[in-house]
Structures are given as structure tokens and as C-alpha cells.
Design a protein around this motif. Sequence first.
Motif, short mmCIF file in Angstrom:
data_model
loop_
_atom_site.label_atom_id
_atom_site.label_comp_id
_atom_site.label_asym_id
_atom_site.label_seq_id
_atom_site.Cartn_x
_atom_site.Cartn_y
_atom_site.Cartn_z
N PRO A 83 1.32 -1.55 0.33
CA PRO A 83 0.03 0.05 0.31
C PRO A 83 0.40 1.34 0.00
O PRO A 83 0.29 2.32 -0.78
CB PRO A 83 -0.78 0.15 1.50
N GLY A 84 2.57 0.98 0.77
CA GLY A 84 3.31 2.32 0.53
C GLY A 84 3.66 3.06 -1.09
O GLY A 84 3.20 3.85 -0.45
N GLY A 91 5.71 13.44 -10.56
CA GLY A 91 5.73 13.90 -9.97
C GLY A 91 4.59 14.50 -8.41
O GLY A 91 4.86 15.51 -8.55
N VAL A 92 4.14 13.84 -8.29
CA VAL A 92 3.16 13.85 -7.29
C VAL A 92 2.59 13.14 -6.90
O VAL A 92 2.69 11.29 -7.07
CB VAL A 92 1.57 14.34 -8.28
N ARG A 93 1.94 12.91 -5.59
CA ARG A 93 2.05 11.74 -4.43
C ARG A 93 0.62 10.92 -5.03
O ARG A 93 -0.56 11.25 -6.25
CB ARG A 93 1.30 11.99 -3.48
N GLY A 94 0.69 9.73 -5.45
CA GLY A 94 0.36 8.26 -6.35
C GLY A 94 0.92 8.40 -7.79
O GLY A 94 0.30 7.88 -9.09
N MET A 130 -0.47 5.85 -10.67
CA MET A 130 -0.57 6.12 -12.64
C MET A 130 0.05 5.88 -13.56
O MET A 130 -1.04 5.21 -14.49
CB MET A 130 -0.81 7.93 -12.79
N ARG A 131 0.95 5.41 -13.47
CA ARG A 131 2.04 5.25 -14.23
C ARG A 131 1.06 2.80 -14.19
O ARG A 131 0.95 2.60 -16.06
CB ARG A 131 2.97 5.10 -13.77
N LEU A 132 0.71 2.96 -12.95
CA LEU A 132 0.53 1.46 -13.31
C LEU A 132 -0.75 1.11 -13.83
O LEU A 132 -0.74 -0.06 -14.84
CB LEU A 132 0.26 0.99 -12.06
#
Length: 725
Positions: free
Chosen positions: A56-57, A66-69, A73-75
Motif C-alpha cells: 500500500p505504500g 512528480g505527485v503523490r500517487g 497512475m503509471r500502473l
Amino acid sequence: MQAKINIDIIRVTHLRGPNIWTYRPVIEAWVDIGELENHPSNTIPGFYDRLTAQLPGLIEHECSPGVRGGFLMRLQEGTWAAHILEHVCLELQNMAGMRTGFGKARSTSTKGIYKIAFRTRHEDVGRAALAAGRELLLAAIQDKPFDITKTVADLTDMVDDLCLGPSTAHIVDAATARRIPSIRLTDGNLVQLGYGIAQRRIWTAETDQTSAIAEEIASDKDLTKSLLQSCGVPVPEGELVRSADAAWEAAQDVGVPVVLKPYDGNHGRGVSLDLCTEAEVRAAYELAHRKGGGGPVIVEKYISGNEHRLLVVGKKVVAAAAGENLWVTGDGVHNIDELTDLQINIDPRRGTGEDFPLNALMPSKSGEIILELERAGLKPETVPAAGQKVLIQRNGNVQFDITDKVHPSVANAAALAARVVGLDIAGVDMVLEDAGKPLESQRGCVIEVNASPGLLAHIRPANGNGQPVGRAIIDHLFSEGKDGRIPIVGITGTRNTGRIARLVAWLVHISGKHVGLACSEGLYLDGRRIDEANCATWEAGQRVLINRSVQAAVFENPGAVILGEGLAYDKCTVGVVTDVNWHESLAHYDIHDDEQTYKVARTQVDVVLPSGTAVLNAADHQAVEMAELCDGKVIFYGMHADNPAIAAHREAGERVVVLQGEAIVLAQGAQIAASLPLSSLTPAKASKPEMVMAAVAAAWALNIPVELIGAGLRTFESAPKKTPY
């Protein structure tokens, strides 16, 4: 998914210094994702949910967005297994308590084979994370079970066993914040801060200034008390005894209540407090005698108040913590051992090992606690009545930060105690009613002075964010403006780099410095060859940097070393690039042309300090392009004064080294600083002016006087053992 889905790890390398990827050590792995080249993450049913459930981390990984998550997004958009493996390895290390963040994945010239790199603080942990990450990733792809709990536990054990302890790491992090380099000298906590003659050494809270005599004094509590008393530091009245009979006699002499403790003990072992009866004193004597290895025991007056630990660094108190008594409350069901687990050991700061500021307690296995319980008519197996409070421990619970509350008179007494013993870093234990009140207004006193004090109580107190004790220790070791660095010259390229390195080292040596040199022609100290093997390696470079007599260092860094080992140093004063020509040795690393070679050679320029200089060959257009990458100044050198890069550099008022006529000219802008006739050089050197100019430019960048540069060129012995030039 098809049964043949697999990820093969082809090659694993630990790059131990700055490299083509980053400035820090990384694990580089070549991985063949095979059939997964045709199956990005968004095409594998259920994969996203399975992977994020295990890790989960991953939501904290920003990745290229360049943002959290960002990585998630790439996944979801679709990315390949090698890239995912990089992030899995990072997250496994994070979960094991070794915080890391840098990672990259790049395709190679062979379809389906990728290079991945990820930051690690220990090679063995990084390799284990890679192996575990591969298994986890395949399990998530193929919808198979994977024991993440055991995997993280195993990695955590490795981190605890192999990495720097938290106190040492705290100090090293403080050094890094001041841009002071560090080298771990052993598998333990012995660390070198800085290079060569400018270095200092620490061993957790001991430094190379910590006196062995002072440590011996601190371990002898009776001697310590005598010295403190003679210098006006308040200490409790007491005697040294060698029998239980003598202990009770001494207790009557000083007046009960008393304290008994081993004369050379530490960490509160064998200490019993507030003893009033003969039976208590005799039992406490046996405990202290046993815990002290059969040595003498100290009997001293018990001073009411709480225990305090004041950390002295240099000549001042930099942190202070107060203790409290530990109690459990009965419930009519559990015995005292069980209550201790339920009410005391549940504290996450308690455990075994140096990661924990407080020790886990087990009354049935602690002589001190058993003695305390017996005084109350209890045993560890006793089940106290509901609501009954039971005193478990009086000392060893120093955990509440009070640094900002300490009265100057209390701090002065602690600092004086450390100076009397002779320790540069000391943990001074004091009993005080209130650390915020003047010492003379209370019955406060110093009860111990400890060498190599624990730092965790100050770094991770029960309240607040802790004190920056690592920074205080670094400021003690390195005065303002000092960074533990020595002049370092690094040279890369394919043109006479070994000979250039030797010539630069000679020029630095005749300027009055002890010079270490690691190059393909051997390992040298002050022009004396001590190893004839090829020493253009990371290991040989480290040998130079740990030498405490070395005042300056020169390194030859072939492209294969940058790719296969990393640089031996983190930053350099001068970085020389002779050319950006591909060499066949680079093919092993999937580097096949000059454009790819540029990314390798630029590493030498990337590590130039802002106060340093890049020395670049103006005849190589790729070397010229590196000028804009340099954080410091640039000196161009070349065979032709009308070279566009040289002309523009001079026009801007910068320094160049150029061949004009039959002389090597050093110029800054329109002003000529020196002219070195080729006729003054030996025929061998005069026939290779470009090589000589590179060395001259490096020496000039180090601000060596031009007169000495000329003298050095004339006296340099190119073949000390008659090796052909």
C-alpha cells in the motif's frame, strides 16, 4: 497469463559511489522480462489490486508525474515489469526500515532486457530486496500467494544486523546535511567523516577526540566521584566496599536510605535505590557484586528526586531528559510479568537492541526488579489485586525531553563534570528535584559520568520531536566553514589519462602537499609507487581517502569504472574530461557509441563542487557541451587559440590553457598569466602538448602558482622504473 511468464535477473552490480544513475550508491540490475514485454501492467487482469494490496505504500511513490500517487497512475496507464520491479524493491526496503527513494529503469539495446537501478544503503539488503521483489512481482502477476509479512520481517532483520545503528546514522545524516562526506570503515558503527588529513572518526557517540584515559576514569565510579568532589561538583556521600558486612556498615555511616551499585557498571545494571534495612542492603550488595563481575560495590547516600540524563558535547549541554518511576496497576487476573508486558512493554519505544531507546522489561529475569518487588512482599508471579499499584523500576526510564527547561546552574555542573573526567561527549546522570531550579536550591548531585552515552533517548524521546544531537556532534568535530574535504582531482577519458593523473599528482606534490594517487599505472603516495597493479578502481581510491596523511588526491576514472563501480569520492575540486570517445570496454555495459559515452563521462563533471572547476578539452564538442552541466567554473584547453569554445571563453573573461606558437599559454580573458615554452620540457612531454595542457589546467584550477607548475613540468619523472613513456 501463460506459464512461461518469467523475470530473469541477468546481472547485479553494486555501484558504491557516484555513477551514471545518481550521486549515491545503487543496485543496478539487468533484467529480462521476456514475454512480459508484450504485457504492460494495464493488460494484466487484477494485477493492480493485488500489487497495491501487498504494498500500500506505493501510493507515496511520485515517479515521473512528480505527485503523490504518480507511480500508481503509471500502473493504471500501463508500464512494464522492469519499471515496476524497481519500485517494488524501493518499497520493500522502506517497509524494512531503510528509507530510500531514488530509482530508474531504462531499456537496453536488446528487446525485453532492461537496466534498473535503485538506491540502497547496504549492498546485501539491496540484493535481498531485488530477489524478494522479483518473487513478489511474479506472484502478483500470476495471482499466486506471497508472504509479505515474512519477507519484510527478514529484510528488517537484515537492516538491523547490517546497517548503521540509529544513533550513528543520525550523526552521519547530520554530516551529510553539512555536505561532509562519510566512509563506513567496518561492518559496525565505525565511520570516517571527511577525507584524508581532514577526516574525523566516530564510533556511535565516541569520537577520535574521546580519551581512553577519560573512558577508564568514567568506568571507575569511585575515582570519578573523587575527582568531581575535588573540583566542586556536588556528588552523594559514599564508600567503596567489598563485602555485604562492609556494605551495611557503610550504609549506617552515610545514613539510610542508600544506593548500591557496581563501581564499574553502566546502563543502570545492578543499581538498587532507596534502601533502608540491613536485609535490603545485603541483597542489593549481592546483586551489584554479581552484575559488576565480582568487583567492588559503591554504597552512597540516596538523594530523593528523579534521575536525569544530560548530554554534554564539547563544553555545553545539548540535550537533557528526565526519568520517572515505572508502575503497573493490578487487575486481579494477570501476574506482574504479564502486567509488565500489557502495560509497559507495549510501548513501541521498548525492545531489545539499539534501535529502541528503552529496554523491554521482564521482572522474573531482572535481579533489580525482583529485589524491588521483594521489598514490597511481592514476586513476579504475584497477581496484584485490581487497582493495586506496583513499583517495577526506579531508574533506567529517562525518556522525557526537558532540554529547554534546564537551569544554567544545572547545565554548568554537568558540563564541568564532563570536563573533569576528560570526555568530549558524555552522558551525565544527575538526581534532581527539578531541573528547572538552581542547583544550590535543591539537593541535586551528579551520580555518574558515562562515556559513549546512548543518544536515542534524546533523538526519540517520549515527548516532542527530539533534539538535533547529531548536528551538535558534527559541529563539535568540524568548526564552522569546515567540511572535511581535501582537494580532489578526477580525470576521465581515453587519452593518456593515467599519465595525466601522475603529472597532476606531481604538480600538487611539489606545491607542498602530501598527495595520494590512484590510477592505471599504480597507487602512489608523494610520487612513490606502493602498488604496481592497475589502481584505477573504487577500492584503491578508498585506500587513498582513508589515509590520514593525504592532503590532496588524484584519481583516474575510466568509463568502465564509472559504469561498474562508481566513483571513489562523492565530490571533487577539479574534474578533467580529455575526450568523449567510445572504447570497446564499454560494450560490456551496453554502451555502444559516443552519444551514450557522453552520459558516462558527464558523471565526472556532475560531481564537481560549486567551488570547483571542470577542465574540458575544447577540441571535443561533447566535452564542450558539458560546461553547462558544471556547478563550478570551467577551464578549456586546446591546441588552437582560434578554437570557438576557447575564444568565447576568453571573451567572457574566463580561464583557458592553449598552445600558441611553441609555448603553452595560461590566459584569463585577454590577460596572459604565464607562458611555458615547450623547449623547457623533455622531448617526451613536448611531443604530447595536449596531455601536458590538461595537467597544467588542472593544477591551475587548484591555484598552484604558475612558477611551481613550470618547475613541476621540468622535474616530473615519467618512468620511475624505466617504463617506456
